[in-house]
Design a protein around this motif. Structure first.
Motif, short mmCIF file in Angstrom:
data_model
loop_
_atom_site.label_atom_id
_atom_site.label_comp_id
_atom_site.label_asym_id
_atom_site.label_seq_id
_atom_site.Cartn_x
_atom_site.Cartn_y
_atom_site.Cartn_z
N SER A 14 -31.64 18.33 -6.11
CA SER A 14 -32.04 17.95 -4.76
C SER A 14 -31.57 16.53 -4.49
O SER A 14 -31.20 15.78 -5.40
CB SER A 14 -33.56 18.05 -4.60
N VAL A 15 -31.60 16.20 -3.19
CA VAL A 15 -31.24 14.84 -2.80
C VAL A 15 -32.26 13.85 -3.34
O VAL A 15 -31.91 12.73 -3.75
CB VAL A 15 -31.13 14.75 -1.27
N LEU A 16 -33.53 14.24 -3.35
CA LEU A 16 -34.57 13.37 -3.90
C LEU A 16 -34.31 13.06 -5.36
O LEU A 16 -34.45 11.91 -5.81
CB LEU A 16 -35.94 14.01 -3.72
N GLU A 236 -17.75 24.94 2.76
CA GLU A 236 -18.15 24.75 1.36
C GLU A 236 -18.58 23.30 1.18
O GLU A 236 -17.79 22.39 1.46
CB GLU A 236 -17.02 25.11 0.42
N ILE A 237 -19.80 23.09 0.74
CA ILE A 237 -20.38 21.75 0.57
C ILE A 237 -20.64 21.52 -0.92
O ILE A 237 -21.23 22.37 -1.59
CB ILE A 237 -21.69 21.58 1.37
N SER A 238 -20.20 20.38 -1.44
CA SER A 238 -20.49 20.01 -2.82
C SER A 238 -21.61 18.99 -2.83
O SER A 238 -21.95 18.38 -1.82
CB SER A 238 -19.24 19.43 -3.48
N GLY A 239 -22.21 18.81 -4.02
CA GLY A 239 -23.29 17.83 -4.14
C GLY A 239 -24.51 18.46 -4.77
O GLY A 239 -24.42 19.40 -5.58
N PRO A 240 -25.70 17.95 -4.45
CA PRO A 240 -26.93 18.51 -5.01
C PRO A 240 -27.10 19.98 -4.63
O PRO A 240 -26.50 20.48 -3.67
CB PRO A 240 -28.03 17.63 -4.39
N GLN A 241 -27.98 20.67 -5.36
CA GLN A 241 -28.16 22.09 -5.18
C GLN A 241 -28.61 22.43 -3.77
O GLN A 241 -28.12 23.40 -3.16
CB GLN A 241 -29.17 22.62 -6.21
N GLU A 242 -29.53 21.64 -3.22
CA GLU A 242 -30.02 21.96 -1.89
C GLU A 242 -28.93 21.74 -0.83
O GLU A 242 -28.90 22.46 0.18
CB GLU A 242 -31.26 21.14 -1.57
N MET A 243 -28.02 20.78 -1.03
CA MET A 243 -26.93 20.61 -0.09
C MET A 243 -25.96 21.78 -0.21
O MET A 243 -25.42 22.25 0.82
CB MET A 243 -26.21 19.30 -0.36
N ARG A 244 -25.71 22.27 -1.40
CA ARG A 244 -24.84 23.43 -1.56
C ARG A 244 -25.49 24.68 -0.97
O ARG A 244 -24.81 25.53 -0.40
CB ARG A 244 -24.51 23.63 -3.04
N ASP A 245 -26.82 24.80 -1.12
CA ASP A 245 -27.52 25.93 -0.47
C ASP A 245 -27.40 25.84 1.04
O ASP A 245 -27.23 26.87 1.72
CB ASP A 245 -28.99 25.92 -0.88
N LEU A 246 -27.49 24.61 1.57
CA LEU A 246 -27.32 24.43 3.01
C LEU A 246 -25.91 24.82 3.45
O LEU A 246 -25.71 25.43 4.51
CB LEU A 246 -27.62 22.98 3.40
N GLY A 247 -24.91 24.46 2.64
CA GLY A 247 -23.54 24.87 2.94
C GLY A 247 -23.39 26.38 2.93
O GLY A 247 -22.67 26.95 3.76
N THR A 248 -24.08 27.06 1.99
CA THR A 248 -24.04 28.53 1.94
C THR A 248 -24.65 29.14 3.19
O THR A 248 -24.12 30.11 3.75
CB THR A 248 -24.78 29.02 0.69
N LYS A 249 -25.76 28.57 3.65
CA LYS A 249 -26.40 29.09 4.88
C LYS A 249 -25.52 28.85 6.09
O LYS A 249 -25.43 29.71 6.99
CB LYS A 249 -27.76 28.41 5.06
N LEU A 250 -24.83 27.69 6.14
CA LEU A 250 -23.91 27.44 7.24
C LEU A 250 -22.74 28.41 7.21
O LEU A 250 -22.26 28.85 8.26
CB LEU A 250 -23.41 25.99 7.18
#
Length: 360
Positions: A14-16, A236-250
């Motif tokens: 996560s970002v946190l 496709e978004i790289s980075g923390p898991q939640e950012m990659r999950d957000l990229g998957t939803k987008l």
């Protein structure tokens, strides 16, 4: 989008988690700097305490040496005057204590001094001889010969004692000066360490700031491309898991929008075909009437046929605009100026028959 090497080594969930990891990693050099500072100040304080203790100790010993020299001379003169055996014992005891203090002084300063060695040798050579009392009729002065010899011995001892005091004062000053130089060097090394650690901490802060900001920047760029370049670009978004999950939803949302866009395109093509077929028949009929193929038409009938033909052309233009509207997001809108009077005249011409029927 290729995944950076640092992301492959460790992927925060996560970002946190990334922010906390960045905070504690950047805090580590500062903590090390604090430990170095405390350790250095502790060493400096301990060394200063030891130097102060040495200075106090050697100063006290020097005062004792100076006092013992005076006391030793006084004992020797008392013995020459009184010839009491107890004074010899006191003289020997005080000389022994004086020699021990001089040796302890050299050990405490960890240095050998020629002045102290000369004084020790003079103290070893001095001895008390039994006094000779001359008879009343003695004119040779043999009884008075011992006093000048004792005076010369203690004159030499006194000069050597003052030399020892000068050496002691110089040694103490040198010791304090060396301690001050070492303290300055230690503080300089400490400041250099603090500067290097602060630089490392700043570099880590900048690195982690870039690391944290990169997924957000990638997300912003992907959304911008989605709005300007269409729906064909995959996300496709790289980075923390939640950012990659957000990229998957987008990416899922993009696919849904792309499917909807394709369905809309198909619907518009179908509607365009269904509308153009009867419209073509209406326009062809209006053209036949305008050419008076079925028969002669009156002036008013020709005006009505002209209105039908113009509205057919307008309807075809509206259908084509409806089809072109689908591509409007990918086209640059260019505003154009127009005459309001021309628009009013066109509307009046378009609705002229209705206005005439209502006598407006």
């Amino acid at each position: 989008m290729p995944v950076p090497l640092r992301m492959a080594l460790w992927r925060p969930r996560s970002v946190l988690q990334l922010v906390l990891a960045s905070f504690f990693t950047a805090l580590a050099p500062l903590a090390v700097a604090m430990l170095f500072t405390v350790q250095t100040l502790g060493e400096l304080a301990e060394k200063s305490l030891a130097i102060n203790s040495t200075v106090v100790d050697v100063t006290r010993i020097g005062q004792e040496v100076e006092r013992d020299l005076l006391e030793l001379e006084r004992r020797a003169r008392q013995y020459q005057a009184l010839a009491e055996p107890e004074l010899v014992e006191l003289f020997q005891r005080e000389r022994t204590r004086l020699i021990e203090n001089l040796q302890r002084l050299q050990r405490r300063l960890r240095a050998s001094s020629p002045e102290v060695d000369n004084l020790l040798q003079s103290l070893e050579r001095v001895h008390l001889e039994p006094p000779i009392f001359a008879p009343p009729d003695d004119t040779t002065g043999s009884a008075a010969l011992a006093l000048p010899q004792l005076d010369r011995s203690f004159d030499v001892i006194g000069e050597q004692g003052r030399a020892v005091q000068q050496w002691l004062k110089g040694s103490v000053d040198l010791l304090l000066e060396q301690n001050a130089e070492e303290a300055d060097a230690l503080i300089g090394a400490l400041m250099l360490q603090l500067y290097l650690l602060a630089t490392v901490a700043l570099a880590l802060l900048l690195l982690f700031a870039y690391w944290i900001n990169r997924p957000v920047r990638d997300l912003t760029q992907e959304i911008h491309q989605l709005g300007t370049e269409g729906l064909s670009h995959s996300i496709e978004i790289s980075g923390p898991q939640e950012m990659r999950d957000l990229g998957t939803k987008l990416e899922w949302l993009r696919q849904q929008l792309e499917d909807t866009e394709q369905q809309k395109q198909q619907f518009l093509r179908h509607v365009s075909h269904e509308l153009k077929t009867p419209l073509s028949s209406l326009r062809e009929g209006a053209e036949l009437l305008a050419d008076q193929v079925p028969g002669h038409l009156s002036r008013q009938q020709l005006e009505i046929v002209e209105i039908l033909r113009d509205n057919g052309i307008e309807l075809q233009r509206l259908i084509e605009n409806l089809i072109d509207y689908n591509q409007l997001p990918r086209q640059e809108v260019k505003p154009e100026s127009f005459s309001v009077e021309d628009v009013i005249q066109a509307l009046l011409m378009h609705y002229r028959i209705g206005l005439d029927n209502r006598r407006l």
